[in-house]
Design an enzyme around this catalytic site. Structure first.
Site: not given
Ligand code: 4NP
Length: 150
Positions: A11, A14, A123
């Protein structure tokens, strides 16, 4: 009033961007009173944080202000929201497992894409700036069609 929750892993990349892109389309269409729009993560790692600074910077260049604060999805979300939109397959499987027969409709963001032939919003966390632009490109495509269908 239709309530929509966008969901990714952290969160901070994306789903806050999906929230901002969809909110802007809704606002530009003069349909703000028709929607409640929020985002959440399946993981709690970044709870309380602003969106990732790289995502905010690229979003800013593209005309979107990311002002959401990260939170983890919770059981009440499945009763509250009409539509829960997952960014990738892992997010989709996680929300399906958590939904436990709730009334919310669960969908994949990329099912709304018309221009991009992709099944997931990739991601961008461990990549470079191009990945953050790609996220916005895909989300603009999907959100436009989501609004048309809503
Ligand atoms: P999101 O991206 O799911 O699009 O917010 C990520 C944010 C953090 C992490 C991985 C994906 N992480 O591994 O901390």
């Amino acid at each position: 009033m239709k309530s929509i929750l966008f969901v990714c892993l952290g969160n901070i990349c994306r789903s806050p961007t999906a929230e901002a892109v969809f909110k802007k389309l809704v606002s530009d269409a003069g349909r703000c009173s028709g929607f409640e729009i929020d985002s959440a993560g399946t993981a709690a790692y970044h709870t309380g944080n602003r969106a990732d600074h790289r995502m905010r910077s690229v979003a800013d260049k593209r005309g979107y202000r990311l002002d959401s604060i990260a939170r983890q999805i919770n059981p009440a979300d499945f009763d509250h929201f009409d539509l829960i939109v997952a960014m990738d397959d892992a997010n989709f499987h996680d929300v399906c497992a958590l939904s436990a027969g709730s009334g919310a409709e669960l969908v994949r963001m990329c099912d709304y894409c018309q221009v991009f032939n992709v099944s997931e919003v990739p991601d961008p966390y461990y990549g470079g700036e191009a990945g953050f632009h790609e996220v916005i490109d895909i989300l603009e495509d999907a959100c436009a069609n989501l609004l048309r269908q809503s």
